[in-house]
Design a protein around this motif. Structure first.
Motif, PDB file in Angstrom:
ATOM      1  N   LEU A   1       0.829  -1.213   0.000  1.00  0.00           N
ATOM      2  CA  LEU A   1       0.000   0.000   0.000  1.00  0.00           C
ATOM      3  C   LEU A   1       0.865   1.266   0.000  1.00  0.00           C
ATOM      4  CD1 LEU A   1      -3.009   0.675   0.026  1.00  0.00           C
ATOM      5  CD2 LEU A   1      -2.909   0.754   2.517  1.00  0.00           C
ATOM      6  N   ALA A   2       1.959   1.240   0.735  1.00  0.00           N
ATOM      7  CA  ALA A   2       2.857   2.404   0.768  1.00  0.00           C
ATOM      8  C   ALA A   2       3.444   2.667  -0.619  1.00  0.00           C
ATOM      9  CB  ALA A   2       3.977   2.156   1.773  1.00  0.00           C
ATOM     10  N   ASN A   3       3.809   1.616  -1.332  1.00  0.00           N
ATOM     11  CA  ASN A   3       4.357   1.810  -2.677  1.00  0.00           C
ATOM     12  C   ASN A   3       3.274   2.203  -3.669  1.00  0.00           C
ATOM     13  OD1 ASN A   3       6.231   1.923  -4.679  1.00  0.00           O
ATOM     14  ND2 ASN A   3       6.611  -0.270  -4.777  1.00  0.00           N
ATOM     15  N   LEU A   4       2.071   1.654  -3.516  1.00  0.00           N
ATOM     16  CA  LEU A   4       0.975   2.015  -4.430  1.00  0.00           C
ATOM     17  C   LEU A   4       0.658   3.508  -4.341  1.00  0.00           C
ATOM     18  CD1 LEU A   4      -1.485  -0.986  -3.925  1.00  0.00           C
ATOM     19  CD2 LEU A   4      -0.314  -0.375  -6.032  1.00  0.00           C
ATOM     20  N   GLN A   5       0.675   4.043  -3.130  1.00  0.00           N
ATOM     21  CA  GLN A   5       0.354   5.459  -2.946  1.00  0.00           C
ATOM     22  C   GLN A   5       1.504   6.378  -3.367  1.00  0.00           C
ATOM     23  OE1 GLN A   5      -0.831   5.606   1.174  1.00  0.00           O
ATOM     24  NE2 GLN A   5      -2.859   4.754   0.762  1.00  0.00           N
ATOM     25  N   ALA A   6       2.677   5.789  -3.632  1.00  0.00           N
ATOM     26  CA  ALA A   6       3.818   6.591  -4.095  1.00  0.00           C
ATOM     27  C   ALA A   6       3.895   6.680  -5.619  1.00  0.00           C
ATOM     28  CB  ALA A   6       5.118   5.996  -3.557  1.00  0.00           C
ATOM     29  N   ILE A   7       3.066   5.907  -6.332  1.00  0.00           N
ATOM     30  CA  ILE A   7       3.073   5.963  -7.798  1.00  0.00           C
ATOM     31  C   ILE A   7       2.430   7.274  -8.250  1.00  0.00           C
ATOM     32  CG2 ILE A   7       2.282   4.834  -9.922  1.00  0.00           C
ATOM     33  CD1 ILE A   7       2.274   2.201  -8.395  1.00  0.00           C
ATOM     34  N   SER A   8       3.042   7.937  -9.214  1.00  0.00           N
ATOM     35  CA  SER A   8       2.582   9.257  -9.649  1.00  0.00           C
ATOM     36  C   SER A   8       1.187   9.173 -10.293  1.00  0.00           C
ATOM     37  CB  SER A   8       3.568   9.841 -10.660  1.00  0.00           C
ATOM     38  OG  SER A   8       3.071  11.043 -11.190  1.00  0.00           O
ATOM     39  N   PRO A   9       0.219   9.998  -9.865  1.00  0.00           N
ATOM     40  CA  PRO A   9      -1.125   9.995 -10.478  1.00  0.00           C
ATOM     41  C   PRO A   9      -1.103  10.433 -11.939  1.00  0.00           C
ATOM     42  CG  PRO A   9      -1.119  11.155  -8.365  1.00  0.00           C
ATOM     43  CD  PRO A   9       0.300  10.911  -8.722  1.00  0.00           C
ATOM     44  N   GLU A  10      -0.070  11.219 -12.331  1.00  0.00           N
ATOM     45  CA  GLU A  10       0.002  11.667 -13.716  1.00  0.00           C
ATOM     46  C   GLU A  10       0.127  10.502 -14.693  1.00  0.00           C
ATOM     47  OE1 GLU A  10       1.622  13.055 -11.259  1.00  0.00           O
ATOM     48  OE2 GLU A  10       0.818  15.107 -11.235  1.00  0.00           O
ATOM     49  N   MET A  11       0.756   9.422 -14.242  1.00  0.00           N
ATOM     50  CA  MET A  11       0.908   8.254 -15.116  1.00  0.00           C
ATOM     51  C   MET A  11      -0.462   7.644 -15.426  1.00  0.00           C
ATOM     52  SD  MET A  11       4.260   6.517 -13.355  1.00  0.00           S
ATOM     53  CE  MET A  11       4.444   5.299 -14.644  1.00  0.00           C
ATOM     54  N   TYR A  12      -1.312   7.547 -14.400  1.00  0.00           N
ATOM     55  CA  TYR A  12      -2.662   7.014 -14.621  1.00  0.00           C
ATOM     56  C   TYR A  12      -3.496   7.964 -15.477  1.00  0.00           C
ATOM     57  CZ  TYR A  12      -1.554   3.638 -10.952  1.00  0.00           C
ATOM     58  OH  TYR A  12      -0.977   2.628 -10.226  1.00  0.00           O
ATOM     59  N   GLU A  13      -3.332   9.265 -15.244  1.00  0.00           N
ATOM     60  CA  GLU A  13      -4.084  10.248 -16.021  1.00  0.00           C
ATOM     61  C   GLU A  13      -3.703  10.178 -17.500  1.00  0.00           C
ATOM     62  OE1 GLU A  13      -3.697  14.140 -14.483  1.00  0.00           O
ATOM     63  OE2 GLU A  13      -4.992  15.065 -15.996  1.00  0.00           O
ATOM     64  N   ALA A  14      -2.396  10.056 -17.774  1.00  0.00           N
ATOM     65  CA  ALA A  14      -1.946   9.937 -19.165  1.00  0.00           C
ATOM     66  C   ALA A  14      -2.479   8.659 -19.808  1.00  0.00           C
ATOM     67  CB  ALA A  14      -0.418   9.951 -19.204  1.00  0.00           C
ATOM     68  N   ALA A  15      -2.534   7.570 -19.025  1.00  0.00           N
ATOM     69  CA  ALA A  15      -3.054   6.305 -19.555  1.00  0.00           C
ATOM     70  C   ALA A  15      -4.543   6.415 -19.866  1.00  0.00           C
ATOM     71  CB  ALA A  15      -2.797   5.181 -18.550  1.00  0.00           C
ATOM     72  N   ARG A  16      -5.289   7.108 -19.000  1.00  0.00           N
ATOM     73  CA  ARG A  16      -6.732   7.289 -19.251  1.00  0.00           C
ATOM     74  C   ARG A  16      -6.966   8.118 -20.503  1.00  0.00           C
ATOM     75  NH1 ARG A  16      -7.037   7.684 -13.552  1.00  0.00           N
ATOM     76  NH2 ARG A  16      -6.809   9.947 -13.650  1.00  0.00           N
ATOM     77  N   ILE A  17      -6.141   9.133 -20.712  1.00  0.00           N
ATOM     78  CA  ILE A  17      -6.273   9.953 -21.930  1.00  0.00           C
ATOM     79  C   ILE A  17      -6.022   9.105 -23.174  1.00  0.00           C
ATOM     80  CG2 ILE A  17      -5.244  11.876 -23.209  1.00  0.00           C
ATOM     81  CD1 ILE A  17      -4.717  13.200 -20.480  1.00  0.00           C
ATOM     82  N   ASP A  18      -5.096   8.148 -23.059  1.00  0.00           N
ATOM     83  CA  ASP A  18      -4.802   7.259 -24.193  1.00  0.00           C
ATOM     84  C   ASP A  18      -5.832   6.145 -24.346  1.00  0.00           C
ATOM     85  OD1 ASP A  18      -2.584   8.721 -24.821  1.00  0.00           O
ATOM     86  OD2 ASP A  18      -1.195   7.456 -23.686  1.00  0.00           O
ATOM     87  N   GLY A  19      -6.812   6.092 -23.431  1.00  0.00           N
ATOM     88  CA  GLY A  19      -7.890   5.118 -23.568  1.00  0.00           C
ATOM     89  C   GLY A  19      -7.689   3.823 -22.815  1.00  0.00           C
ATOM     90  N   ALA A  20      -6.716   3.768 -21.906  1.00  0.00           N
ATOM     91  CA  ALA A  20      -6.479   2.538 -21.145  1.00  0.00           C
ATOM     92  C   ALA A  20      -7.549   2.364 -20.074  1.00  0.00           C
ATOM     93  CB  ALA A  20      -5.097   2.588 -20.503  1.00  0.00           C
ATOM     94  N   GLY A  21      -8.035   1.135 -19.918  1.00  0.00           N
ATOM     95  CA  GLY A  21      -9.012   0.831 -18.886  1.00  0.00           C
ATOM     96  C   GLY A  21      -8.341   0.640 -17.541  1.00  0.00           C
ATOM     97  N   ARG A  22      -9.148   0.383 -16.488  1.00  0.00           N
ATOM     98  CA  ARG A  22      -8.595   0.235 -15.135  1.00  0.00           C
ATOM     99  C   ARG A  22      -7.714  -1.005 -15.021  1.00  0.00           C
ATOM    100  NH1 ARG A  22     -10.911   3.433 -11.273  1.00  0.00           N
ATOM    101  NH2 ARG A  22     -10.366   1.967  -9.637  1.00  0.00           N
ATOM    102  N   PHE A  23      -8.149  -2.100 -15.653  1.00  0.00           N
ATOM    103  CA  PHE A  23      -7.341  -3.311 -15.599  1.00  0.00           C
ATOM    104  C   PHE A  23      -6.019  -3.130 -16.341  1.00  0.00           C
ATOM    105  CE2 PHE A  23      -6.063  -7.475 -17.350  1.00  0.00           C
ATOM    106  CZ  PHE A  23      -5.882  -8.161 -16.160  1.00  0.00           C
ATOM    107  N   GLN A  24      -6.062  -2.427 -17.479  1.00  0.00           N
ATOM    108  CA  GLN A  24      -4.824  -2.172 -18.218  1.00  0.00           C
ATOM    109  C   GLN A  24      -3.878  -1.251 -17.421  1.00  0.00           C
ATOM    110  OE1 GLN A  24      -6.824  -0.738 -21.790  1.00  0.00           O
ATOM    111  NE2 GLN A  24      -5.969  -2.458 -22.959  1.00  0.00           N
TER     112      GLN A  24
END
Length: 326
Positions: A211-234
């Motif tokens: 959990l500590a490492n999960l919360q350290a992952i940058s949110p911008e990476m997920y935001e960029a993936a969502r813009i590219d159309g990646a789903g939650r599982f991807q």
């Protein structure tokens, strides 16, 4: 020009004569102040050495001395009072002992399945908690509670929980119409009783670290993936998991070291012989059996150093496999 030089030359000498005593008078207090600071620092350092001395003596007495004493005893036939030098005979006895290799098999069997179950399960639970907007602290406390529970107390509780006739696990299995194993009273299922206890006790630590490492992952990476159309599982598969590799390596190494040193829970559940039929006797229990119940301190010391070499080899392999640097 020569006349001017003749006029200016005495002025420099006069200035030098006037200034130099002043500089000397300024330097002397500076040197005195520096000496005071150095003396004060030296005195402060010596005070810290006084505070560190009891801890240092404790380490030398209870850690360093037993290591060298155990190495010495491994070359002797010793029952605690009489000692006879026998060279490497104790190591040969341990390496040709069937019960020792049975304890090695039990240790690796329990450790492998504990790690294979706990790390993926803890990572999934940590991902679910991380995606929960509310109640994260509640789940952290609930899942971490087993880890702060004494392993001895947990083993005593599991002895009742896994009781073949009165245990709640077999009661639930019987209610569902499933077969009810003998768990800790059957050599075929006793190891799985220890594995269940180990998973229950260690999973809270795995969840907190993940959990500590999960919360350290940058949110911008997920935001960029969502813009590219990646789903939650991807996102979970291609962003979360690659960023967790160092955490998995850390958990793998710490899990292996703890699994290879396992003693407390198997001693409570099966005694030093790991009953039934030595099915849960680990390397630590084998050393205890030969040393403190058989009074064979030389063999126990030799087994200790063989276990140390095994742990060292597997830690080195884990570091190489995970590319983790100390």
């Amino acid at each position: 020009m020569n006349g001017n030089q003749a006029e200016t030359q005495p002025n420099h000498e006069q200035e030098h004569q006037l200034v130099s005593p002043v500089n000397h008078s300024r330097r002397e207090p500076q040197k005195g102040f520096a000496k005071k600071v150095t003396k004060k620092r030296s005195k402060s350092g010596s005070i810290w050495y006084v505070f560190l001395t009891p801890a240092l003596l404790g380490i030398l007495l209870f850690m360093v001395y037993p290591i060298f004493e155990s190495l010495r005893l491994s070359f002797f036939q010793s029952n605690g009072t009489n000692e006879t030098f026998i060279g490497l005979a104790n190591f040969k006895t341990v390496l040709t002992s069937g019960p020792f290799w049975n304890s090695v098999w039990n240790t690796f069997y329990i450790g492998i399945f504990q790690i294979l179950i706990t790390i993926p399960l803890g990572f999934i639970f940590a991902s679910l908690i991380n995606s929960t907007p509310k109640g994260q602290n509640f789940f952290k406390v609930v899942y971490f509670l087993p880890n702060v529970t004494s392993i001895v107390a947990a083993a005593m509780i599991f002895a009742f929980v896994l009781h073949p006739e009165m245990g709640i696990v077999n009661y639930v299995l019987d209610s569902l119409g499933l077969p009810t194993p003998g768990w800790l009273s059957d050599p075929n299922t006793s190891k799985w009783g220890v594995i269940l206890l180990s998973v229950w006790h260690w999973i809270g630590f795995v969840i907190i670290i993940c959990l500590a490492n999960l919360q350290a992952i940058s949110p911008e990476m997920y935001e960029a993936a969502r813009i590219d159309g990646a789903g939650r599982f991807q996102q979970w598969l291609f962003i979360t998991i690659p960023n967790m590799t160092s955490t998995f390596a850390f958990l793998l190494i710490t899990g292996w070291i703890g699994a290879l040193q396992r003693f407390n829970e198997v001693y409570v559940l099966g005694g030093p012989t790991g009953s039934p039929a030595r099915s849960i006797q680990t390397m630590g229990a084998f050393i205890y059996e030969r040393g403190f119940t058989g009074m064979e301190f030389g063999i126990a010391s030799a087994a200790t150093y063989i276990m140390f070499i095994i742990i060292l080899i597997f830690t080195f392999i884990n570091l190489k496999v995970s590319n983790m640097k100390l």
